[in-house]
Design a protein around this motif. Structure first.
Motif, mmCIF file in Angstrom:
data_model
loop_
_atom_site.group_PDB
_atom_site.id
_atom_site.type_symbol
_atom_site.label_atom_id
_atom_site.label_comp_id
_atom_site.label_asym_id
_atom_site.label_seq_id
_atom_site.Cartn_x
_atom_site.Cartn_y
_atom_site.Cartn_z
ATOM 1 N N ALA A 165 24.017 67.631 51.256
ATOM 2 C CA ALA A 165 23.588 68.687 50.349
ATOM 3 C C ALA A 165 24.100 69.669 51.006
ATOM 4 O O ALA A 165 24.611 70.695 50.010
ATOM 5 N N ALA A 166 24.583 70.056 52.286
ATOM 6 C CA ALA A 166 25.355 71.634 52.648
ATOM 7 C C ALA A 166 26.747 71.131 51.626
ATOM 8 O O ALA A 166 27.816 70.617 51.926
ATOM 9 N N THR A 167 27.291 71.781 50.744
ATOM 10 C CA THR A 167 28.829 72.412 49.953
ATOM 11 C C THR A 167 29.160 73.477 50.006
ATOM 12 O O THR A 167 28.524 74.640 49.635
ATOM 13 N N PRO A 168 29.918 73.245 50.474
ATOM 14 C CA PRO A 168 31.417 74.898 50.975
ATOM 15 C C PRO A 168 31.172 75.545 50.215
ATOM 16 O O PRO A 168 31.575 74.944 48.741
ATOM 17 N N GLY A 169 30.266 76.777 49.778
ATOM 18 C CA GLY A 169 30.879 77.907 48.589
ATOM 19 C C GLY A 169 30.235 77.704 47.289
ATOM 20 O O GLY A 169 30.018 78.486 46.699
ATOM 21 N N ARG A 170 28.763 77.098 48.005
ATOM 22 C CA ARG A 170 28.048 76.547 47.057
ATOM 23 C C ARG A 170 26.891 77.346 46.918
ATOM 24 O O ARG A 170 26.512 77.060 48.403
ATOM 25 N N LEU A 171 26.071 77.927 45.909
ATOM 26 C CA LEU A 171 25.279 78.518 45.726
ATOM 27 C C LEU A 171 23.241 77.422 46.835
ATOM 28 O O LEU A 171 23.674 76.327 46.643
ATOM 29 N N THR A 172 23.177 78.246 47.285
ATOM 30 C CA THR A 172 21.706 77.312 48.396
ATOM 31 C C THR A 172 20.995 77.193 47.157
ATOM 32 O O THR A 172 20.349 78.228 47.450
ATOM 33 N N VAL A 173 20.921 75.927 46.884
ATOM 34 C CA VAL A 173 19.444 75.658 46.222
ATOM 35 C C VAL A 173 18.740 74.940 46.671
ATOM 36 O O VAL A 173 18.449 73.536 48.004
ATOM 37 N N PHE A 182 20.611 72.215 37.553
ATOM 38 C CA PHE A 182 21.606 72.227 38.327
ATOM 39 C C PHE A 182 22.910 73.185 37.160
ATOM 40 O O PHE A 182 23.181 73.840 37.225
ATOM 41 N N GLN A 183 22.802 72.469 35.578
ATOM 42 C CA GLN A 183 23.904 73.094 34.129
ATOM 43 C C GLN A 183 23.236 74.706 34.583
ATOM 44 O O GLN A 183 24.165 75.716 34.281
ATOM 45 N N VAL A 184 22.286 74.716 34.340
ATOM 46 C CA VAL A 184 21.555 76.059 34.297
ATOM 47 C C VAL A 184 21.589 76.678 35.871
ATOM 48 O O VAL A 184 22.327 78.188 35.521
ATOM 49 N N VAL A 185 21.539 76.252 36.726
ATOM 50 C CA VAL A 185 22.094 76.741 38.101
ATOM 51 C C VAL A 185 23.212 77.288 38.068
ATOM 52 O O VAL A 185 23.508 78.849 37.791
ATOM 53 N N ASP A 186 24.284 76.256 37.474
ATOM 54 C CA ASP A 186 25.878 76.421 37.718
ATOM 55 C C ASP A 186 26.251 77.759 36.665
ATOM 56 O O ASP A 186 26.721 78.754 36.759
ATOM 57 N N ALA A 187 25.731 78.475 35.420
ATOM 58 C CA ALA A 187 25.089 78.378 34.064
ATOM 59 C C ALA A 187 25.278 80.173 34.730
ATOM 60 O O ALA A 187 25.683 81.331 34.418
ATOM 61 N N ILE A 188 24.124 80.545 35.474
ATOM 62 C CA ILE A 188 23.543 81.482 35.563
ATOM 63 C C ILE A 188 24.458 81.968 37.132
ATOM 64 O O ILE A 188 24.738 83.224 37.127
ATOM 65 N N GLU A 189 24.962 81.154 38.114
ATOM 66 C CA GLU A 189 25.732 81.657 38.635
ATOM 67 C C GLU A 189 26.940 82.243 38.105
ATOM 68 O O GLU A 189 27.766 83.655 39.030
#
Length: 792
Positions: free
Chosen positions: A518-526, A576-583
């Motif tokens: 789950a923990a991916t450095p630099g990625r937004l926590t979801v 997650f496509q939407v999450v990444d697009a918003i980020e």
């Protein structure tokens, strides 16, 4: 008599004076009453006399939709303060420069109009004031005739008596025609220039000011200002320059207003959200929503693209909703993959439809369990074949994984542990929780039973987002808010701040599809969860990231099942496509600061059992702990037993020094030992007691008492009349690791012996009620009452 004549004359003169004085006073009183009474007596507001359109705006004031009124007009009523002073002054200059001075009628203008119309016979000129024009609009007066003109004059005086100049001017600017079915300055400004009437510049104000005088001839043509409109505007501009010296530098701006919009170009954005808002707006002329147009465009784009690329899997429709968790403001809403697509019933708003939520309710089972002291994140639960009364849940994959922590059970969405936790809940249970949270349309509690945990009920996407909002808002649930011009709904506490925080933290470690961890450095926590409804009809993913809650739903409009409709397989990728697009759109997007609950601490527990470690626990792990609430018990999983050096069997007291050694065993139940064996991970079990130990062998607490898993509790077993004595009921019980055999009894009759983890077949000979008893080889027992009935 000459002497009496002067006296008579004087008396007559006095009488006349008195009558004249009284007549004067009466006239003055009548005039005062005529002037004051209409202003004192309440009158129907002018704005209430006409139906209006509804203008729906986004959070930044951008127009989403302008509806037509009941009489098929574009008419939006706004306060006079909302209309640009440029348009107000230009209109007065064009129509009635003495408006603030006359009593509703300008005699000079009337005489001038009559002279030019009937004597000189140039162009017709009515000489109407703004008040007279308003009277004609309000009362439908035909003012081309002399009689009609007199009625118009009388009505204008009446309006001046009943309403203030400000009210009259406001009504005129909101009702006057601006071409076609466009009425009022606000509607004209929105349609022709795409802006609020308060933001009109001088060229635009002058363009609108000359339209009412001849709206048919001067109406814009094909999006352009025609010759007649430009000519009238230029004449007014010349008069404007004469009365406004500072406007000399505005000449270069006059070309701006040549491009004019039309009703056909009105926006039709966020149709499902706007429809939902209009359904609750009543007769409101304006509605300001919470929608963010950039996020709305992003969500629509991502859904269209995803549905197009996944059509090969049978994905033809999807819906999604994005809410700001801090305020519960709806920032974007897409009710279907295409509003105008008839092939998917695109106008149906699926965010408001009742659907099975699948496993998306499981986080609240665990949150309630944390609140009621049933578990903490590292409590070890059992994922093994289990029966809860007549209900025997299975996992989505048809397998059982054995012991796992509550956190892992939630992340891996295991059904059996969730049902177990739900069965332990008291007030409130999940049904009570949903009722408190405002979920509508629930049937009686008995209809669902424990199946409610796995999506047996139905919720809307709005209701599901409200529930997840409670996790982000310290346990307070609030409905999503669509309108920025309304106060937020008060919250209802359904969870403690500690339970909300702990549950959200558990969801944090749910890995993205395809990620190893789950923990991916630099990625937004979801913080997210998936759900799949029975029959593969609905696939869900819902989660919290940054300040937002996002829910995604994939389903076909006809409700047909599709094996591809699994939450983690078809809904999670879109999520997650939407999450990444918003980020990507908001690079500075970060997680809001959440208040750490004061009554929450961290303790170490035994990794194998989730209980407080005993002396034999080989490894501990930290877990969230609520003092005074979380379960406190010492682990009994790891037990040190004395093994006789000579026989390899369990030694029995009194122990002789030097003849026995100490060995630590994991005391799993027989059902879990069987799962370990099936997985190729057999566990070492303790040897039996030395037969010479006799009754001294059993050490209290060394093994748990057996638990009967079959026959089921509370179930009436049916026996066919023709097969009595032939039909079989399976006897099964879980036991401790040190047990070797289980002895079964029905009533006082001995039925037989089964090995640890094994079963025994019982063929009942007669119907009735029976006590079934399981006794292990250490003398511990479990029993239950069952009923056998005969059917034809």
């Amino acid at each position: 008599d000459r002497r009496a004549a002067p006296q008579v004359t004087s008396a007559l003169r006095g009488t006349i004076v008195r009558w004249l004085r009284r007549a004067g006073l009466a006239g003055a009183g009548a005039a005062a009453a005529f002037w004051l009474l209409p202003r004192i007596v309440p009158h129907r507001p002018l704005r209430a006399r006409f139906a209006t359109s509804t203008a729906v705006y986004d959070a930044n004031g951008g127009l989403l939709r302008l509806t037509r009124s009941a009489d098929d007009k574009y008419r939006v009523w706004v306060a006079l303060d909302r209309i640009s002073p440029l348009l107000v002054n230009a209109t007065l200059l064009q129509e009635d420069r003495y408006f603030r001075l006359h009593p509703g009628v300008n005699p000079v203008a009337l005489v001038r109009g009559a002279w030019r119309s009937y004597v000189v016979r140039t162009r017709r000129e009515g000489g109407s004031t703004i008040t007279m024009q308003l009277a004609r609009l309000l009362y439908g007066i035909h003012s081309a005739t002399l009689g009609g003109k007199l009625v118009q004059v009388a009505r204008a005086v009446e309006l001046e008596l009943c309403y203030t100049k400000r009210e009259i001017l406001e009504a005129y600017l909101n009702l006057v025609p601006y071409g076609g079915n466009v009425e009022g300055a606000a509607a004209a400004s929105l349609i022709y220039f795409g802006k609020d009437p308060s933001r009109l510049n001088l060229p635009e104000a002058l363009t609108l000011a000359v339209l009412p005088q001849n709206p048919t001839r001067r109406a814009p043509i094909a999006g352009l200002a025609g010759v007649a409109l430009r000519a009238a505007r230029d004449v007014l501009y010349a008069r404007w320059r004469a009365t406004h010296p500072r406007a000399q530098g505005e000449a270069s701006l006059m070309q701006i207003a040549n491009r004019i919009g039309s009703p056909a170009e009105l926006p039709f954005r966020a149709p499902h959200l706007v429809d939902a808002v209009l359904a609750r707006a009543g007769a409101a002329p304006e509605v300001r929503t919470t929608l963010d147009r950039r996020l709305q465009d992003l969500l629509e784009r991502e859904i269209r693209a995803y549905v197009a690329t996944q059509a090969r899997l049978g994905v033809h429709n999807a819906a999604a909703m994005l809410v700001d968790a801090r305020t519960m403001d709806v920032k974007a809403l897409v009710g279907s993959a295409g509003f105008f697509r008839a092939d998917i019933a695109g106008q149906v708003n699926w965010t408001a439809a009742k659907r099975s939520p699948g496993s998306t309710l499981k986080p609240f089972i665990y949150a309630l369990g944390v609140d009621q002291g049933i578990l903490h994140p590292m409590t070890v639960l059992k994922d093994a074949p289990s029966a809860f009364g007549a209900y025997s849940p299975e996992n989505f994959d048809g397998r059982f994984v054995g012991p796992l922590t509550a956190k892992d059970a939630l992340i891996r969405s295991r059904n059996v542990p969730a049902v177990y936790v739900a069965a332990q809940l008291s007030k409130p249970d999940l049904y009570d929780f949903l009722e408190m949270s405002g979920v509508s349309g629930l049937r009686v509690r008995e209809y669902y039973g424990l199946a409610l945990v796995l999506g047996g009920g139905e919720l809307t996407m709005e209701e599901l987002i409200s529930l997840y909002g409670a996790l982000s808002n310290e346990g307070f649930v609030r409905p999503p808010r669509y309108r920025a011009d309304q106060l937020p709904a008060p919250g209802v506490r359904v969870l403690s701040p500690e339970a909300s925080y702990v549950t959200l933290d558990m969801l944090k470690d749910n890995p993205r599809p395809g990620d190893v961890s789950a923990a991916t450095p630099g990625r937004l926590t979801v913080y997210w969860k998936t759900g799949t409804s029975y029959g593969f009809r609905d696939a869900w993913t819902i989660g919290i990231f940054g300040p937002y809650i996002l829910a995604v739903w994939v389903r076909n409009f006809d409700g047909a099942g599709n094996p591809a409709f699994v939450g983690v397989q078809v809904a999670a990728p879109l999520f997650f496509q939407v999450v990444d697009a918003i980020e990507a759109q908001q690079p500075s997007l970060g997680e809001p600061v959440r208040r750490f609950p004061a009554n929450l601490s961290v303790v170490d527990v035994c990794a194998g059992s989730g209980d407080l470690p005993n002396a034999d626990c080989p490894r501990t792990v930290p877990t969230w702990f609520i003092p005074g609430k979380s379960p406190i018990r010492v682990s009994t999983l790891h037990q040190a037993l004395l093994i006789d050096d000579r026989t390899g069997l369990r030694a029995c007291p009194p122990y002789t020094a030097g003849r026995a050694h100490r060995v630590v065993y994991e005391m799993w139940g027989s059902d879990l030992l069987k799962l370990f064996q099936q997985a190729g991970l057999p566990r070492r079990t303790p040897p039996p007691f030395d037969p010479r130990c006799g009754a001294r062998a059993r050490e209290p607490g060394s093994d748990p008492a057996p638990q009967i898993t079959s026959p089921l509790r509370g179930v009436v077993y049916s026996l066919r009349a023709k097969r009595i004595g032939q039909e079989t009921i399976i006897l099964r019980a879980t036991t401790g690791a040190g047990v070797r055999e289980v002895y079964w009894f029905v009533g006082r009759s001995y039925i037989g012996t089964a090995p640890r983890g094994g079963t025994l077949a019982w063929k009942p000979q007669v119907p009735g009620a029976f006590i079934v008893r399981a006794v292990d080889d250490q003398g511990q027992a479990d029993s239950r009452l069952i009923e056998l009935a005969v059917v034809p």
